[in-house]
Design a protein around this motif. Structure first.
Motif, PDB file in Angstrom:
ATOM      1  N   LYS A   1       0.902  15.580 -27.179  1.00  0.00           N
ATOM      2  CA  LYS A   1      -0.472  16.773 -27.045  1.00  0.00           C
ATOM      3  C   LYS A   1       0.049  18.039 -26.482  1.00  0.00           C
ATOM      4  O   LYS A   1      -0.199  19.115 -27.029  1.00  0.00           O
ATOM      5  N   HIS A   2       0.821  18.128 -25.400  1.00  0.00           N
ATOM      6  CA  HIS A   2       1.193  19.234 -24.527  1.00  0.00           C
ATOM      7  C   HIS A   2       1.972  19.950 -25.757  1.00  0.00           C
ATOM      8  O   HIS A   2       1.837  21.302 -25.751  1.00  0.00           O
ATOM      9  N   HIS A   3       3.082  19.622 -26.272  1.00  0.00           N
ATOM     10  CA  HIS A   3       3.862  20.286 -27.260  1.00  0.00           C
ATOM     11  C   HIS A   3       3.074  20.827 -28.529  1.00  0.00           C
ATOM     12  O   HIS A   3       3.199  21.903 -29.017  1.00  0.00           O
ATOM     13  N   PHE A   4       2.064  20.095 -28.997  1.00  0.00           N
ATOM     14  CA  PHE A   4       1.242  20.330 -29.890  1.00  0.00           C
ATOM     15  C   PHE A   4       0.354  21.630 -29.832  1.00  0.00           C
ATOM     16  O   PHE A   4       0.142  22.652 -30.556  1.00  0.00           O
ATOM     17  N   ARG A   5      -0.431  21.379 -28.603  1.00  0.00           N
ATOM     18  CA  ARG A   5      -1.225  22.517 -28.054  1.00  0.00           C
ATOM     19  C   ARG A   5      -0.384  23.978 -27.929  1.00  0.00           C
ATOM     20  O   ARG A   5      -1.022  25.070 -28.137  1.00  0.00           O
TER      21      ARG A   5
ATOM     22  N   HIS B   1      -0.871  27.357 -30.132  1.00  0.00           N
ATOM     23  CA  HIS B   1      -1.378  28.838 -29.515  1.00  0.00           C
ATOM     24  C   HIS B   1      -0.045  29.715 -29.884  1.00  0.00           C
ATOM     25  O   HIS B   1      -0.098  30.638 -29.211  1.00  0.00           O
ATOM     26  N   GLY B   2       0.749  29.359 -30.681  1.00  0.00           N
ATOM     27  CA  GLY B   2       1.690  30.272 -31.326  1.00  0.00           C
ATOM     28  C   GLY B   2       3.082  30.197 -30.756  1.00  0.00           C
ATOM     29  O   GLY B   2       4.143  30.968 -30.973  1.00  0.00           O
ATOM     30  N   GLU B   3       3.396  29.132 -29.847  1.00  0.00           N
ATOM     31  CA  GLU B   3       4.863  28.763 -29.656  1.00  0.00           C
ATOM     32  C   GLU B   3       5.443  27.827 -30.372  1.00  0.00           C
ATOM     33  O   GLU B   3       4.865  26.602 -30.010  1.00  0.00           O
ATOM     34  N   THR B   4       6.590  28.065 -30.409  1.00  0.00           N
ATOM     35  CA  THR B   4       7.623  27.220 -31.405  1.00  0.00           C
ATOM     36  C   THR B   4       7.861  26.010 -30.090  1.00  0.00           C
ATOM     37  O   THR B   4       8.488  26.356 -29.253  1.00  0.00           O
TER      38      THR B   4
ATOM     39  N   SER C   1      10.387  19.701 -34.482  1.00  0.00           N
ATOM     40  CA  SER C   1      10.256  20.804 -34.222  1.00  0.00           C
ATOM     41  C   SER C   1       8.869  21.312 -34.802  1.00  0.00           C
ATOM     42  O   SER C   1       8.627  20.991 -35.910  1.00  0.00           O
ATOM     43  N   ASN C   2       8.042  21.878 -33.928  1.00  0.00           N
ATOM     44  CA  ASN C   2       6.539  22.448 -34.558  1.00  0.00           C
ATOM     45  C   ASN C   2       6.767  23.939 -34.523  1.00  0.00           C
ATOM     46  O   ASN C   2       6.880  24.568 -33.478  1.00  0.00           O
ATOM     47  N   PHE C   3       6.084  24.317 -35.544  1.00  0.00           N
ATOM     48  CA  PHE C   3       6.113  25.801 -35.864  1.00  0.00           C
ATOM     49  C   PHE C   3       4.632  26.394 -36.174  1.00  0.00           C
ATOM     50  O   PHE C   3       4.023  25.594 -36.943  1.00  0.00           O
ATOM     51  N   PRO C   4       4.172  27.432 -35.235  1.00  0.00           N
ATOM     52  CA  PRO C   4       2.813  27.876 -35.710  1.00  0.00           C
ATOM     53  C   PRO C   4       2.717  28.469 -37.193  1.00  0.00           C
ATOM     54  O   PRO C   4       3.728  29.151 -37.249  1.00  0.00           O
ATOM     55  N   LEU C   5       1.921  28.106 -38.032  1.00  0.00           N
ATOM     56  CA  LEU C   5       1.753  29.198 -39.174  1.00  0.00           C
ATOM     57  C   LEU C   5       0.671  30.163 -38.974  1.00  0.00           C
ATOM     58  O   LEU C   5      -0.523  29.673 -38.590  1.00  0.00           O
ATOM     59  N   ILE C   6       0.932  31.362 -38.859  1.00  0.00           N
ATOM     60  CA  ILE C   6       0.113  32.467 -38.608  1.00  0.00           C
ATOM     61  C   ILE C   6      -0.280  33.161 -39.694  1.00  0.00           C
ATOM     62  O   ILE C   6       0.480  33.706 -40.647  1.00  0.00           O
ATOM     63  N   GLU C   7      -1.589  33.495 -40.031  1.00  0.00           N
ATOM     64  CA  GLU C   7      -2.277  34.453 -40.966  1.00  0.00           C
ATOM     65  C   GLU C   7      -3.250  35.323 -40.245  1.00  0.00           C
ATOM     66  O   GLU C   7      -3.928  34.913 -39.522  1.00  0.00           O
TER      67      GLU C   7
ATOM     68  N   ARG D   1      -2.532  26.679 -38.891  1.00  0.00           N
ATOM     69  CA  ARG D   1      -2.042  25.230 -38.929  1.00  0.00           C
ATOM     70  C   ARG D   1      -0.685  25.238 -38.335  1.00  0.00           C
ATOM     71  O   ARG D   1      -0.188  26.449 -37.795  1.00  0.00           O
ATOM     72  N   VAL D   2      -0.285  24.238 -38.051  1.00  0.00           N
ATOM     73  CA  VAL D   2       0.864  23.660 -37.554  1.00  0.00           C
ATOM     74  C   VAL D   2       1.968  23.087 -38.571  1.00  0.00           C
ATOM     75  O   VAL D   2       1.704  22.207 -38.969  1.00  0.00           O
ATOM     76  N   ILE D   3       3.110  23.751 -38.626  1.00  0.00           N
ATOM     77  CA  ILE D   3       4.062  22.948 -39.685  1.00  0.00           C
ATOM     78  C   ILE D   3       5.179  22.379 -38.601  1.00  0.00           C
ATOM     79  O   ILE D   3       5.426  22.713 -37.650  1.00  0.00           O
ATOM     80  N   GLY D   4       5.316  20.990 -39.106  1.00  0.00           N
ATOM     81  CA  GLY D   4       6.325  20.090 -38.274  1.00  0.00           C
ATOM     82  C   GLY D   4       7.462  20.051 -39.131  1.00  0.00           C
ATOM     83  O   GLY D   4       7.439  19.563 -40.137  1.00  0.00           O
ATOM     84  N   MET D   5       8.958  19.637 -38.515  1.00  0.00           N
ATOM     85  CA  MET D   5       9.814  18.983 -38.981  1.00  0.00           C
ATOM     86  C   MET D   5      10.751  18.083 -38.138  1.00  0.00           C
ATOM     87  O   MET D   5      10.546  18.395 -37.000  1.00  0.00           O
ATOM     88  N   ALA D   6      10.984  17.088 -38.600  1.00  0.00           N
ATOM     89  CA  ALA D   6      11.498  16.005 -37.763  1.00  0.00           C
ATOM     90  C   ALA D   6      12.699  15.339 -38.497  1.00  0.00           C
ATOM     91  O   ALA D   6      12.997  15.195 -39.701  1.00  0.00           O
TER      92      ALA D   6
END
Length: 563
Positions: free
Chosen positions: A64-68, A72-75, A95-101, A107-112
């Motif tokens: 939850k912490h990493h997702f929040r 909020h814009g932090e990889t 790795s979670n990346f914020p998708l900014i428009e 949205r949040v893009i995840g890679m694992a």
């Protein structure tokens, strides 16, 4: 635009990573095939799931912490344990990346990637480094680390602690005669009895072959330590039953005490306990003793046994036995390992585990080692003369011999010249512990031996950790996998994985792999399957007296004759 979209879609689907999309509430919107493979969930099933359903319960708050932060814009980069659809667990690096428009996260893009295997391998290597393979107890290295921490704590709390060294006199002799399952059973029986006499806060570890260590951190009242010592030694009042056979053992206990403020280090305290255990063998009525400074000066038993070692050489009390090492594919003998034995006229047969460490400590190992070299090389020369052109003799070498440097190399050269044995038919075995001690000096000696044409082997490989990172810097030709990984191999999946890794490592480094302690056809079959090249153990042959070797070799190679 359609072409670019197609390329992105192809990358999405063919990526070696699990790639997925989540909304800002943590629900999955889409996932690629790799995500399906790793988790076991089909793509349409993800539409009803949030990460709460996949992540292990204990890991939810961290996730939850990493997702929040990503929302909020932090990889974010982190490791997390998940539960697959079939209920099994896996560890992922995420790795979670914020998708900014339009300047906001939509949205949040995840890679694992699945790192379960890597984590398991790290855990295996840690266990190899800090736990005894036979008893699963902490080894001496881990015990010293814990002892140092306890000493620091006792200094702060101003309290005493006790360190015990339990030396079991006949343990090595008994395990030499027992088969593998019985050896395990005997060790476990000893441990089980000992644990019943320790308190929950006390800890235990395995030391050398015949030694166990105990740390008693809590304050003991006057007389309580003495009672505890007698109580521990009472485990030997009755014999141990192993596969229907009664086994009698005898123990002696050394006790060292630290006040917490006396400046004694963990290593010094452990050595004091060990010295007390050794000293109470002679000249003391009790089977346990507190460490005393005078013990350093009056080790009667060492002087006596040391004297007998020196005179034993001149009186021809030592002799060699030879244990074959066979080729896994054909069963033909590749090497014969020379094993020293001592039959004293009054002491009887003295275990190598008893006299070799003492010979090393007193320095008589150098003369003993030269005798072994001469005897074994003379014997190997006779095998060659009989037609065994490629049969190698393997000889164990101590750190004392190697630290002689050029003098030891010269000894080896002289022995080879005198016996007429080609250098390529002599293999010197060095344990991992020896290899890592005084690394620079020993490396020079090994390089000189290699130039001489002598083969070099690492014995008991896999029981140490540091050599895995240094292996390619030493001029070795053979890795001998320690018997602790071979025992009960068909039923030990972890050991199978370790053996497979060690055999693969040897192959990658162009080294010959040999497994020690092979005692059953099942163990031999697994090792052949793992492509281990050489096998040694009682399943193939016990150590043979010198006079039995010619008949054995002629039986295994019918076309040869001995003069």
């Amino acid at each position: 635009m359609d072409r670019a979209q197609s390329r992105l879609q192809a990358i999405w689907e063919r990526s070696g990573y699990a790639v997925y999309e989540m909304d800002l509430h943590g629900f999955y919107l889409d996932a690629n095939k790799k995500t399906e493979e790793i988790t076991g969930y089909a793509r349409h099933e993800f539409e009803e799931l949030s990460f709460h359903a996949v992540v292990l319960v204990d890991e939810i708050n961290k996730t939850k912490h990493h997702f929040r932060l990503a929302a909020h814009g932090e990889t974010q980069h982190y490791e997390v344990d998940i539960v697959k659809k079939d209920g099994t667990a896996a560890t992922l690096h995420v790795s979670n990346f914020p998708l900014i428009e339009n300047d906001r996260v939509v949205r949040v893009i995840g890679m694992a990637i699945d790192i379960t295997g890597k984590k398991q391998e790290t855990a295996r290597m840690h266990r190899m480094a800090f736990y005894d393979a036979i008893t699963n107890l902490p080894n001496e290295a881990l015990f010293l680390d814990r002892l140092e921490q306890t000493i620091q704590q006792s200094r702060y709390e101003e309290r005493k602690l006790h360190v015990l060294c339990l030396h079991i006199d006949q343990l090595s002799d008994q395990t030499e005669t027992l088969g593998t399952p019985d050896e395990y059973e005997l060790f476990q029986a000893v441990i089980n009895r000992l644990m019943t006499h320790l308190r929950p806060e006390d800890s235990m570890a395995r030391g050398a072959k015949d030694q166990f260590f105990c740390l008693l951190p809590a304050v003991l009242e006057a007389g309580e330590m003495e009672y505890t010592a007698e109580d521990i030694l009472s485990i030997f009042d009755h014999s141990f039953l192993v596969s229907g056979t009664s086994v009698r053992l005898k123990g002696r206990l050394g006790i060292a005490v630290s006040s917490g403020t006396d400046g004694t280090t963990a290593g010094e305290l452990l050595e004091q306990a060990r010295t007390a255990a050794q000293t109470c063998e002679f000249g003391y009525e009790k089977a346990w003793q507190y460490y005393e400074t005078k013990m350093e000066e009056t080790r009667y038993w060492k002087r006596q046994l040391g004297y007998h070692i020196t005179t034993g050489l001149t009186k021809n009390e030592f002799y060699l036995e030879y244990q074959p090492i066979v080729e896994a594919a054909s069963g033909r003998p590749l090497l014969m390992e020379a094993l020293i034995r001592w039959e004293h006229p009054t002491l009887g047969r003295v275990s190598p585990g008893r006299f070799i460490p003492l010979a090393e400590e007193l320095g008589s190992i150098v003369a003993l080692g030269r005798w072994v070299l001469m005897e074994s090389c003379s014997m190997a020369a006779s095998w060659k003369e009989a037609g065994h052109q490629n049969l190698i003799v393997s000889v164990n070498v101590s750190v004392k011999q190697l630290l002689e440097g050029k003098a030891f190399v010269q000894t080896v050269k002289e022995v080879l010249e005198e016996t007429g044995l080609p250098p390529s038919l002599l293999e010197l075995e060095i344990t991992e512990t020896v290899l890592m001690s005084k690394e620079g000096d020993i490396k020079k000696t090994l390089e000189q031996l290699e130039k001489l044409g002598v083969r070099l082997a690492i014995d008991d490989f896999g029981t140490g950790y540091s050599s895995l990172t240094h292996l390619n810097t030493f001029p070795v030709h053979t890795l001998k996998i320690d018997k602790s990984f071979i025992q009960n191999l068909p039923h030990q999946e972890n050991n199978k994985a370790i053996v497979s890794s060690l055999v693969t490592l040897a192959g990658q480094l162009d080294l010959r792999s040999i497994a020690e302690g092979v005692e059953t056809a099942e163990e031999a079959a697994v090792l052949k399957e793992k492509q281990c090249q050489g096998l040694q153990g009682y399943y193939f042959s016990r150590p043979l007296p010198a006079f039995e070797v010619p008949a054995y070799l002629q039986r295994m190679n019918p076309g040869t004759t001995f003069p």
